[in-house]
Design a protein around this motif. Structure first.
Motif, PDB file in Angstrom:
ATOM      1  N   HIS A 120       0.823  -1.196   0.000  1.00 40.82           N
ATOM      2  CA  HIS A 120       0.000   0.000   0.000  1.00 40.82           C
ATOM      3  C   HIS A 120       0.866   1.258   0.000  1.00 40.82           C
ATOM      4  O   HIS A 120       1.672   1.466   0.894  1.00 40.82           O
ATOM      5  CB  HIS A 120      -0.879  -0.017   1.253  1.00 40.82           C
ATOM      6  CG  HIS A 120      -1.777   1.147   1.379  1.00 40.82           C
ATOM      7  ND1 HIS A 120      -3.125   1.091   1.096  1.00 40.82           N
ATOM      8  CD2 HIS A 120      -1.535   2.410   1.749  1.00 40.82           C
ATOM      9  CE1 HIS A 120      -3.651   2.262   1.300  1.00 40.82           C
ATOM     10  NE2 HIS A 120      -2.718   3.091   1.699  1.00 40.82           N
TER      11      HIS A 120
ATOM     12  N   ASN B  62       2.975   4.948  -4.899  1.00 33.49           N
ATOM     13  CA  ASN B  62       2.939   6.392  -4.726  1.00 33.49           C
ATOM     14  C   ASN B  62       4.309   6.961  -4.400  1.00 33.49           C
ATOM     15  O   ASN B  62       4.736   7.958  -4.954  1.00 33.49           O
ATOM     16  CB  ASN B  62       1.998   6.742  -3.574  1.00 33.49           C
ATOM     17  CG  ASN B  62       0.732   7.364  -4.068  1.00 33.49           C
ATOM     18  OD1 ASN B  62       0.759   8.416  -4.682  1.00 33.49           O
ATOM     19  ND2 ASN B  62      -0.377   6.683  -3.833  1.00 33.49           N
TER      20      ASN B  62
ATOM     21  N   GLN C  30       6.989   7.891  -6.927  1.00 34.33           N
ATOM     22  CA  GLN C  30       6.961   9.135  -7.692  1.00 34.33           C
ATOM     23  C   GLN C  30       8.191   9.959  -7.357  1.00 34.33           C
ATOM     24  O   GLN C  30       8.529  10.125  -6.184  1.00 34.33           O
ATOM     25  CB  GLN C  30       5.711   9.934  -7.337  1.00 34.33           C
ATOM     26  CG  GLN C  30       4.458   9.305  -7.848  1.00 34.33           C
ATOM     27  CD  GLN C  30       4.597   8.935  -9.307  1.00 34.33           C
ATOM     28  OE1 GLN C  30       4.472   7.771  -9.660  1.00 34.33           O
ATOM     29  NE2 GLN C  30       4.908   9.900 -10.142  1.00 34.33           N
ATOM     30  N   SER C  31       8.811  10.463  -8.354  1.00 38.37           N
ATOM     31  CA  SER C  31      10.064  11.178  -8.110  1.00 38.37           C
ATOM     32  C   SER C  31       9.846  12.466  -7.320  1.00 38.37           C
ATOM     33  O   SER C  31      10.761  12.982  -6.697  1.00 38.37           O
ATOM     34  CB  SER C  31      10.743  11.488  -9.434  1.00 38.37           C
ATOM     35  OG  SER C  31       9.905  12.298 -10.214  1.00 38.37           O
ATOM     36  N   ASP C  32       8.637  12.956  -7.346  1.00 39.13           N
ATOM     37  CA  ASP C  32       8.433  14.213  -6.642  1.00 39.13           C
ATOM     38  C   ASP C  32       7.849  13.989  -5.241  1.00 39.13           C
ATOM     39  O   ASP C  32       7.336  14.894  -4.616  1.00 39.13           O
ATOM     40  CB  ASP C  32       7.499  15.136  -7.431  1.00 39.13           C
ATOM     41  CG  ASP C  32       6.140  14.488  -7.626  1.00 39.13           C
ATOM     42  OD1 ASP C  32       6.034  13.263  -7.437  1.00 39.13           O
ATOM     43  OD2 ASP C  32       5.194  15.207  -7.975  1.00 39.13           O
TER      44      ASP C  32
ATOM     45  N   ARG D 191       7.748   3.168 -15.265  1.00 43.99           N
ATOM     46  CA  ARG D 191       7.003   4.185 -14.543  1.00 43.99           C
ATOM     47  C   ARG D 191       5.519   4.064 -14.817  1.00 43.99           C
ATOM     48  O   ARG D 191       4.686   4.276 -13.932  1.00 43.99           O
ATOM     49  CB  ARG D 191       7.504   5.588 -14.916  1.00 43.99           C
ATOM     50  CG  ARG D 191       8.811   5.904 -14.203  1.00 43.99           C
ATOM     51  CD  ARG D 191       9.082   7.384 -14.101  1.00 43.99           C
ATOM     52  NE  ARG D 191       7.955   8.163 -13.610  1.00 43.99           N
ATOM     53  CZ  ARG D 191       7.921   9.481 -13.606  1.00 43.99           C
ATOM     54  NH1 ARG D 191       8.949  10.157 -14.072  1.00 43.99           N
ATOM     55  NH2 ARG D 191       6.871  10.111 -13.139  1.00 43.99           N
ATOM     56  N   GLY D 192       5.185   3.727 -16.033  1.00 47.80           N
ATOM     57  CA  GLY D 192       3.773   3.556 -16.355  1.00 47.80           C
ATOM     58  C   GLY D 192       3.173   2.436 -15.532  1.00 47.80           C
ATOM     59  O   GLY D 192       2.109   2.590 -14.911  1.00 47.80           O
TER      60      GLY D 192
ATOM     61  N   ASN E 147       2.830   3.510 -12.019  1.00 52.76           N
ATOM     62  CA  ASN E 147       1.707   4.421 -11.840  1.00 52.76           C
ATOM     63  C   ASN E 147       0.377   3.682 -11.827  1.00 52.76           C
ATOM     64  O   ASN E 147      -0.513   4.000 -11.031  1.00 52.76           O
ATOM     65  CB  ASN E 147       1.694   5.462 -12.962  1.00 52.76           C
ATOM     66  CG  ASN E 147       2.556   6.659 -12.635  1.00 52.76           C
ATOM     67  OD1 ASN E 147       3.234   6.683 -11.597  1.00 52.76           O
ATOM     68  ND2 ASN E 147       2.557   7.649 -13.507  1.00 52.76           N
ATOM     69  N   LEU E 148       0.253   2.741 -12.711  1.00 49.71           N
ATOM     70  CA  LEU E 148      -1.015   2.017 -12.753  1.00 49.71           C
ATOM     71  C   LEU E 148      -1.290   1.289 -11.441  1.00 49.71           C
ATOM     72  O   LEU E 148      -2.446   1.016 -11.102  1.00 49.71           O
ATOM     73  CB  LEU E 148      -1.013   1.029 -13.926  1.00 49.71           C
ATOM     74  CG  LEU E 148      -1.111   1.686 -15.309  1.00 49.71           C
ATOM     75  CD1 LEU E 148      -1.008   0.651 -16.417  1.00 49.71           C
ATOM     76  CD2 LEU E 148      -2.420   2.475 -15.441  1.00 49.71           C
ATOM     77  N   CYS E 149      -0.238   1.013 -10.725  1.00 50.81           N
ATOM     78  CA  CYS E 149      -0.428   0.280  -9.461  1.00 50.81           C
ATOM     79  C   CYS E 149      -0.830   1.193  -8.300  1.00 50.81           C
ATOM     80  O   CYS E 149      -1.125   0.716  -7.202  1.00 50.81           O
ATOM     81  CB  CYS E 149       0.842  -0.467  -9.101  1.00 50.81           C
ATOM     82  SG  CYS E 149       1.178  -1.838 -10.206  1.00 50.81           S
ATOM     83  N   ILE E 150      -0.806   2.478  -8.554  1.00 51.25           N
ATOM     84  CA  ILE E 150      -1.161   3.396  -7.475  1.00 51.25           C
ATOM     85  C   ILE E 150      -2.639   3.281  -7.139  1.00 51.25           C
ATOM     86  O   ILE E 150      -3.478   3.240  -8.029  1.00 51.25           O
ATOM     87  CB  ILE E 150      -0.839   4.849  -7.885  1.00 51.25           C
ATOM     88  CG1 ILE E 150       0.669   5.034  -7.985  1.00 51.25           C
ATOM     89  CG2 ILE E 150      -1.431   5.838  -6.892  1.00 51.25           C
ATOM     90  CD1 ILE E 150       1.100   6.416  -8.423  1.00 51.25           C
ATOM     91  N   GLY E 151      -2.925   3.224  -5.884  1.00 57.05           N
ATOM     92  CA  GLY E 151      -4.317   3.265  -5.455  1.00 57.05           C
ATOM     93  C   GLY E 151      -5.064   1.951  -5.597  1.00 57.05           C
ATOM     94  O   GLY E 151      -6.268   1.899  -5.424  1.00 57.05           O
ATOM     95  N   ARG E 152      -4.320   0.903  -5.866  1.00 56.92           N
ATOM     96  CA  ARG E 152      -4.969  -0.400  -5.953  1.00 56.92           C
ATOM     97  C   ARG E 152      -5.663  -0.701  -4.631  1.00 56.92           C
ATOM     98  O   ARG E 152      -5.171  -0.368  -3.568  1.00 56.92           O
ATOM     99  CB  ARG E 152      -3.917  -1.482  -6.224  1.00 56.92           C
ATOM    100  CG  ARG E 152      -4.536  -2.848  -6.435  1.00 56.92           C
ATOM    101  CD  ARG E 152      -3.726  -3.890  -5.682  1.00 56.92           C
ATOM    102  NE  ARG E 152      -3.563  -3.505  -4.273  1.00 56.92           N
ATOM    103  CZ  ARG E 152      -3.784  -4.306  -3.268  1.00 56.92           C
ATOM    104  NH1 ARG E 152      -4.196  -5.528  -3.471  1.00 56.92           N
ATOM    105  NH2 ARG E 152      -3.581  -3.900  -2.027  1.00 56.92           N
TER     106      ARG E 152
ATOM    107  N   SER F  62      -8.394   0.503  -3.469  1.00 52.75           N
ATOM    108  CA  SER F  62      -9.339   1.509  -2.980  1.00 52.75           C
ATOM    109  C   SER F  62     -10.749   1.240  -3.521  1.00 52.75           C
ATOM    110  O   SER F  62     -11.730   1.641  -2.930  1.00 52.75           O
ATOM    111  CB  SER F  62      -8.874   2.896  -3.385  1.00 52.75           C
ATOM    112  OG  SER F  62      -8.699   2.937  -4.789  1.00 52.75           O
TER     113      SER F  62
END
Lengths: 197, 197, 197, 197
Positions: C112, C116, C119-121, C163-164, C167-172, C174
């Motif tokens: 979890h 996120n 992310q580089s930022d 990175r793609g 990113n797609l794995c973010i928020g899984r 929820s």
DNA sequence: CATGAATGAGGCTTCATTCAT
DNA sequence: CATGAATGAAGCCTCATTCAT
């Protein structure tokens, strides 16, 4: 926290007045805490004493140096101005110098830890700078006048003298046998001597 | 971590030697760190420099003041002893006093932050006490001799003078315009004046 | 906290063993907390979960990124190594790529908030760099092989793909309607198409 | 702070106008700050930029999500409406889908941090909901049309696709090697493939 | 209604000191 | 005895949010 001596009828445009009053409370509290625990006292302690949250202090005085400078500004200004007055009123330039230095010592002597905080390496550069920027020129004028009048030997720099006097005031009160005034007096007496025996 | 090549029967003597050597290493490291970062430097820094664990330092010197005193003991002793020597050797008691004070200033001036730590309110009471207990009597002797010889005005206490000189040494090096030696000299010159104008 | 399966008789040279065990406890606790509250969780929370003081964490992992990297290092390494294995074992380079990406998704999907933090930022540059430095070359190899075999269109960069997928794995988790795996699959299917219709 | 030159009797209408204008100023300021510092920017910063007090913002937009939604509402609405237009105008349903997704990516790509804030676990549930409630139906229509036309495989849910596209837009700009558009394109290409190899 | 001052929770980090190994 | 890991108190500072004016 109304003081009671204001008519409750006319709170008029407060807001800013409110904040100003608060700032005074803050400065008062800070002065007390500084006197007790030195200028390094935890911000929380000051906030507690003033009955405000820490955020309030940070709002008014972003850095600790800002607070310290604010606490002592009035007195520093008064001291600086007194220099000119004394020069005009005293019996002689040296007498003026002596009285002025006494004033400065009085000031420092009643602020526990202030003399310490004036050290340039204490992390309060702003404080150090403010005091010296404001007072060195005054001291310089007094020194020059006394030198011109032939009352003291020439060659002593106001910066050095101010720092010396400040240093002598460090730790006053820790032992009754130590009285900075006597030593400062000795220092001034030293100025009257010819350069070296 | 015994090396194993010592007879286990009689480790007493060699253990002591070991401990002593260790203590020397410690003191050396502490002296270096004090010189660099002041006497408030983190214990860890000293331990690291000495290549020992912090526990070892605490074993040898339970409080920081103990460590500081130990670090400077030799030099304080030397300074104290020099007082008597100078009194015997100098041209006059006042000359001896001046030379001795110079010695003391030399000592303090080269120890970053030591003068500060001498303040009684700095939390190093033991340090403060040790220095003064050891040096005030010497200074007193020199002062008395000079007073008896009529070279200085009477009435100045050694305790006060010592603290004054110590204070003047605070913050040396922060600004080239400030040289404690010049002010100390002024102080001593002041002693030669009649009590007051 | 003895595990019970070690003979109590031979604690031998512990010390470091102790610390190591502690580090494991720490990493375990951090992994759990990261899973629950994300990698931004208060250090205190991790310390509490591990049953240690905050200082202990700072000792082992001076920065938060150090901790995060340590928590996931094993799995990242395993993932990287699996890439080569799969390439050798799979039916085709594209099959290997697909299986490897699945592995990566499995990894991210169970942590979890890790995606996120990649992310580089997000302030975890070290984490971001570590992941990409380690995995992009592997991905690159798989992509190249598939491209050479003519299974996918050329021109896609491993960095972008990684990175793609991340990113797609973010928020899984929820929302049950969102399953990164299906989208990642779509992405890989997209690679099989000629550049544009 | 009424200016006094309005009739006190009928302030209703003008007050509303005032409030509306104020809200516009607020939204403008928020949009700028969001673009610069992300949607997590301190409320104060927005208030300062708008030249109002923080209280004013809280009055108009009780939660941060309310503000964010308000800031982007126009664009979201426009995007939603464009879906229908495109479906009518484009060469094929899939072409419409692609153009519409491009529009959405354009929107997200230019709002620093917005894609991030769309995550349902980011504390902006209202934002998340608003975006999806408004756009998923549109996307669904486009997907269905394309599926019916046999241009894409059936079975992909609009919710999932929208979130996938949103996720791919996270972190755009942090590295020139990462361009969400290329990946989104890959995703759409993937839709054209038969279900699985 | 608008303002912005005040509040205070919450996160961070550093070190002095203790104590198991 | 030495080690250095662990502890945790203490200070610092930043906002989100409330509320008197």
């Amino acid at each position: 926290m109304p003081t009671g001596d204001e008519p409750a009828k006319a709170p008029t445009r407060s807001k800013r007045a409110d904040a100003l009053r608060n700032e005074q409370v803050l400065l008062g509290a800070a002065a007390e805490v500084f006197a007790t625990s030195g200028v390094d006292a935890p911000i929380r302690e000051i906030a507690a004493r003033a009955g405000v949250g820490v955020g309030t202090i940070y709002r008014h005085f972003p850095t600790r140096a800002d607070l310290v400078v604010a606490v002592y500004r009035h007195q520093v200004e008064a001291c600086a101005e007194a220099g000119l007055t004394l020069l005009a009123a005293a019996d002689s330039p040296f007498a003026a110098l002596r009285q002025w230095v006494d004033l400065f010592v009085d000031f420092l002597a009643t602020k526990h830890g202030l003399a310490n905080a004036l050290q340039s390496d204490s992390g309060f550069d702003a404080l150090h700078s403010y005091f010296l920027d404001r007072l060195v020129p005054v001291c310089s004028q007094l020194l020059d006048a006394a030198a011109e009048a032939g009352e003291i030997r020439p060659g002593t720099q106001a910066y050095e003298l101010m720092r010396g006097v400040g240093n002598l005031c460090i730790g006053r009160g820790s032992d009754p046998r130590y009285d900075p005034r006597r030593l400062v007096d000795l220092l001034l007496q030293g100025l009257r001597q010819p350069p070296s025996p």
